[in-house]
Design an enzyme around this catalytic site. Sequence first.
Site, mmCIF file in Angstrom:
data_model
loop_
_atom_site.group_PDB
_atom_site.id
_atom_site.type_symbol
_atom_site.label_atom_id
_atom_site.label_comp_id
_atom_site.label_asym_id
_atom_site.label_seq_id
_atom_site.Cartn_x
_atom_site.Cartn_y
_atom_site.Cartn_z
ATOM 1 N N ALA A 95 0.831 -1.264 0.002
ATOM 2 C CA ALA A 95 0.045 -0.006 0.093
ATOM 3 C C ALA A 95 0.993 1.106 -0.201
ATOM 4 O O ALA A 95 0.945 1.906 1.104
ATOM 5 C CB ALA A 95 -0.892 -0.225 1.152
ATOM 6 N N CYS A 157 -5.168 1.135 -9.554
ATOM 7 C CA CYS A 157 -4.427 0.992 -8.272
ATOM 8 C C CYS A 157 -5.513 0.667 -7.244
ATOM 9 O O CYS A 157 -6.486 1.211 -7.066
ATOM 10 C CB CYS A 157 -3.881 2.473 -7.949
ATOM 11 S SG CYS A 157 -3.104 2.412 -6.287
HETATM 12 O O1 RRO Z 1 1.219 3.019 -5.242
HETATM 13 C C1 RRO Z 1 0.305 2.215 -5.103
HETATM 14 O O2 RRO Z 1 0.155 1.930 -3.778
HETATM 15 C C2 RRO Z 1 0.398 1.230 -6.086
HETATM 16 C C3 RRO Z 1 -0.160 1.516 -7.245
HETATM 17 BR BR1 RRO Z 1 -0.024 3.312 -7.973
HETATM 18 C C4 RRO Z 1 -0.445 0.660 -8.214
HETATM 19 O O3 RRO Z 1 -1.024 0.686 -9.561
HETATM 20 N N1 RRO Z 1 -0.554 -0.628 -7.875
HETATM 21 C C5 RRO Z 1 -0.134 -0.943 -6.543
HETATM 22 O O4 RRO Z 1 -0.349 -2.266 -6.129
HETATM 23 N N2 RRO Z 1 0.110 -0.145 -5.816
#
Ligand code: RRO
Length: 335
Positions: A95, A157
């Site tokens: 996260a 995400c």
């Molecule tokens: O930044 C994150 O927590 C995150 C992103 Br942007 C994403 O596209 N996928 C993910 O598992 N974490």
Amino acid sequence: MSIQLDSHTGVAGAVHAQAERDTQDALSLEVTLCGVRFRNPIVLASGILGLSEEIFARLARSGIGGITTKSCSLQPRVGWHNPTIVSWGHGLINAVGLSNPGVEVMVEEIRAARRHLQPLGVPIIASIFATTIYDFGTLARYVSEAEPDLIEVNISCPNLDAQHEEMFSSNAYVSGQVTRAVKRNARCPVVVKLSPNVDNIVTIAREVANNGADAICAINSLGPGMVLDIESAKPVLANRTGGVSGPAIRPIAVRCVYDICRALRGMGVQVIGTGGVTDARDAIEMILAGATCVGVGSAVHARGLGVFAEMTAGIADYMRRHGYRSLDEFRGRAL
Ligand code: RRO
């Protein structure tokens, strides 16, 4: 968690020697994604490494085919508190919370990355994230100023603020509208990154394709999931929940790639297969399912940058054993 950058010495030498052997065999791992040439199909997934001078130099030597930057937003985002990434035995749970310095800084970082990586023929995919359709369009215009080879549209995400933010990729109509807004503003081909956490990923894929997506990246991390520390009786992540990645999700990713490639055959939309790819066998599996490029993320955390040269060497061995000269000869064979 720290990333081991070179898992073994002599990576550069090994990559060079392998390339020479492949030339002698007239064997090519080259692919063309949306008109952009990649020296091999292995692409660094978004959010895995920062873009520093040291990383550029190491990436350039690693034998990688292309890189995707961390998703950037219009304004800087701090992200969630630590711990943000935890290994749970069969992969990672994260996260991170979209921490990034904002598009203005990112444009400079992408320009610097281009200076290092373009002479080596390593394309750059700039990943963008926004909370409104309009902002996605604005971001596409800004990030185009850095002249990336492609733009990745991250609508998947799983670590959003559930009170105020929505994962656009769970809604086919909104996914299509985001794609349309980005296409109107982008000065390069557009890849839309989809989530596995939907009833039917093909419906979403078809809608983004109908709205102009040049390629689809499947999949983002699964979940959100949760891992508890049984001693403290608390979640291991500060955010409590997070996206699940790594080897355990690979069969889901392969199914998504397979279904999308089968359903969209003839539409001219290519796929970057991402999710739990750890070695050459897994990369070959993605290509057999129809992927043009293969994204690698969690494996870099587990095994360092050496994974790229190991993967390309393993793919070349497979091709020799099967008498293939190019990836075109076996891409989508499982379909
Ligand atoms: O930044 C994150 O927590 C995150 C992103 Br942007 C994403 O596209 N996928 C993910 O598992 N974490």
